[in-house]
Design a protein around this motif. Structure first.
Motif, PDB file in Angstrom:
ATOM      1  N   GLU A 122       0.850  -1.050  -0.045  1.00  0.00           N
ATOM      2  CA  GLU A 122       0.086   0.267  -0.013  1.00  0.00           C
ATOM      3  C   GLU A 122       0.886   1.370  -0.075  1.00  0.00           C
ATOM      4  N   VAL A 123       0.639   1.983  -1.027  1.00  0.00           N
ATOM      5  CA  VAL A 123       1.472   3.332  -0.912  1.00  0.00           C
ATOM      6  C   VAL A 123       0.685   4.268  -0.275  1.00  0.00           C
ATOM      7  N   THR A 124       1.321   4.997   0.750  1.00  0.00           N
ATOM      8  CA  THR A 124       0.788   6.143   1.544  1.00  0.00           C
ATOM      9  C   THR A 124       1.693   7.447   1.592  1.00  0.00           C
ATOM     10  N   ALA A 125       1.249   8.460   2.027  1.00  0.00           N
ATOM     11  CA  ALA A 125       2.104   9.686   2.233  1.00  0.00           C
ATOM     12  C   ALA A 125       2.641   9.684   3.557  1.00  0.00           C
ATOM     13  N   ASP A 126       3.874  10.199   3.576  1.00  0.00           N
ATOM     14  CA  ASP A 126       4.603  10.464   4.971  1.00  0.00           C
ATOM     15  C   ASP A 126       4.387  11.513   5.231  1.00  0.00           C
ATOM     16  N   LYS A 127       3.128  11.729   6.093  1.00  0.00           N
ATOM     17  CA  LYS A 127       2.877  13.191   6.399  1.00  0.00           C
ATOM     18  C   LYS A 127       3.522  13.615   7.373  1.00  0.00           C
ATOM     19  N   LYS A 128       4.170  12.980   8.354  1.00  0.00           N
ATOM     20  CA  LYS A 128       5.058  13.609   9.145  1.00  0.00           C
ATOM     21  C   LYS A 128       6.324  14.154   8.635  1.00  0.00           C
ATOM     22  N   GLU A 129       7.071  13.633   7.620  1.00  0.00           N
ATOM     23  CA  GLU A 129       8.272  14.012   6.985  1.00  0.00           C
ATOM     24  C   GLU A 129       7.628  15.264   5.967  1.00  0.00           C
ATOM     25  N   LEU A 130       6.425  15.138   5.307  1.00  0.00           N
ATOM     26  CA  LEU A 130       6.039  16.141   4.455  1.00  0.00           C
ATOM     27  C   LEU A 130       5.443  17.393   5.342  1.00  0.00           C
ATOM     28  N   TYR A 131       5.146  17.186   6.507  1.00  0.00           N
ATOM     29  CA  TYR A 131       5.004  18.522   7.533  1.00  0.00           C
ATOM     30  C   TYR A 131       6.236  19.226   7.784  1.00  0.00           C
ATOM     31  N   LYS A 132       7.217  18.368   8.008  1.00  0.00           N
ATOM     32  CA  LYS A 132       8.381  18.938   8.359  1.00  0.00           C
ATOM     33  C   LYS A 132       9.224  19.798   6.943  1.00  0.00           C
ATOM     34  N   VAL A 133       9.032  19.242   5.975  1.00  0.00           N
ATOM     35  CA  VAL A 133       9.623  19.927   4.578  1.00  0.00           C
ATOM     36  C   VAL A 133       8.859  21.047   4.541  1.00  0.00           C
ATOM     37  N   LEU A 134       7.461  21.239   4.378  1.00  0.00           N
ATOM     38  CA  LEU A 134       6.482  22.134   4.218  1.00  0.00           C
ATOM     39  C   LEU A 134       6.577  23.458   5.244  1.00  0.00           C
ATOM     40  N   LYS A 135       6.849  22.952   6.564  1.00  0.00           N
ATOM     41  CA  LYS A 135       7.083  23.741   7.484  1.00  0.00           C
ATOM     42  C   LYS A 135       8.362  24.569   7.495  1.00  0.00           C
ATOM     43  N   ASP A 136       9.390  23.841   6.871  1.00  0.00           N
ATOM     44  CA  ASP A 136      10.484  24.610   6.542  1.00  0.00           C
ATOM     45  C   ASP A 136      10.673  25.488   5.275  1.00  0.00           C
ATOM     46  N   GLY A 137       9.411  25.457   4.711  1.00  0.00           N
ATOM     47  CA  GLY A 137       9.128  26.440   3.253  1.00  0.00           C
ATOM     48  C   GLY A 137       9.588  25.880   2.283  1.00  0.00           C
ATOM     49  N   GLN A 138       9.693  24.580   2.093  1.00  0.00           N
ATOM     50  CA  GLN A 138      10.065  23.965   0.701  1.00  0.00           C
ATOM     51  C   GLN A 138       8.536  23.605   0.309  1.00  0.00           C
ATOM     52  N   GLU A 139       8.579  23.668  -1.197  1.00  0.00           N
ATOM     53  CA  GLU A 139       7.382  23.321  -1.868  1.00  0.00           C
ATOM     54  C   GLU A 139       7.415  21.974  -2.352  1.00  0.00           C
ATOM     55  N   VAL A 140       6.634  21.189  -2.131  1.00  0.00           N
ATOM     56  CA  VAL A 140       6.360  19.764  -2.391  1.00  0.00           C
ATOM     57  C   VAL A 140       4.946  19.800  -3.753  1.00  0.00           C
ATOM     58  N   PRO A 141       5.225  19.375  -4.757  1.00  0.00           N
ATOM     59  CA  PRO A 141       4.144  19.172  -5.851  1.00  0.00           C
ATOM     60  C   PRO A 141       3.015  18.352  -5.219  1.00  0.00           C
ATOM     61  N   GLY A 142       1.837  18.663  -5.189  1.00  0.00           N
ATOM     62  CA  GLY A 142       0.533  18.154  -4.883  1.00  0.00           C
ATOM     63  C   GLY A 142       0.248  18.153  -3.611  1.00  0.00           C
ATOM     64  N   VAL A 143       0.888  18.993  -2.763  1.00  0.00           N
ATOM     65  CA  VAL A 143       0.868  18.981  -1.112  1.00  0.00           C
ATOM     66  C   VAL A 143       1.003  20.411  -0.754  1.00  0.00           C
ATOM     67  N   HIS A 144      -0.140  20.750   0.279  1.00  0.00           N
ATOM     68  CA  HIS A 144      -0.019  22.050   0.882  1.00  0.00           C
ATOM     69  C   HIS A 144      -0.466  21.788   2.315  1.00  0.00           C
ATOM     70  N   LEU A 145       0.008  23.033   3.199  1.00  0.00           N
ATOM     71  CA  LEU A 145      -0.433  22.744   4.387  1.00  0.00           C
ATOM     72  C   LEU A 145      -1.781  23.680   4.615  1.00  0.00           C
TER      73      LEU A 145
END
Length: 159
Positions: free
Chosen positions: A127-150
């Protein structure tokens, strides 16, 4: 509006099930009164809803347990009835209210040991799932990730 009229207005709102979010907001905005009184009434309404949610959650658990119990009882009764008919060699029995006919259904596959099962009969599911904890850290640091937002998450604590 006096306090009695305010309380009556909120009680009427609580009893309505047909309110969508926009209508509810408009209706609340239309109720006159001090902000503190309005917000206090809303906090009381929220607490009442939480109590009802807890009660409903518990009731659902109880009903699910009752359903499981009745389902298991029916399986046992069905097995007993079939065994009784088979032991007596009866192919069909007509009672006052029912016609009982034992029959064969498709056999069930029971896997006794997955370890002993040959590889060709094993399935691996991924099963493929998003790593929301890691995504939160990256987005909180100001980086952009396609297909994701806070999405901002604000609320009010009721004490």
């Amino acid at each position: 509006m006096n306090l009695f009229e305010l309380n009556q207005a909120y009680r009427e709102l609580e009893e309505r099930d047909d309110l969508d979010l926009e209508t509810l907001k408009d209706t609340l905005d239309a109720i006159e009164g001090a902000r503190e009184v309005k917000l206090d009434s809303l906090a009381s309404w929220i607490e009442k809803n939480k109590m009802q949610i807890d009660w409903v959650t518990e009731k659902v658990k109880d009903l699910q347990a009752k359903k499981a119990s009745l389902t298991n009882l029916n399986k046992s009764l069905q097995g007993y009835m079939t065994q009784s008919l088979d032991d007596a060699g009866i192919k069909e029995l007509q009672t006052k209210n029912h016609i009982l006919k034992p029959r064969n259904y498709k056999a069930s596959v029971v896997v006794d040991s997955l370890d002993d099962l040959p590889e060709e009969f094993k399935q691996t599911k991924t099963e493929v799932t998003a790593d929301k904890k890691e995504l939160y850290k990256v987005l909180k640091d100001g980086q952009e990730v396609p297909g994701v937002h806070l999405k901002p998450n604000r609320g009010t604590v009721i004490k």
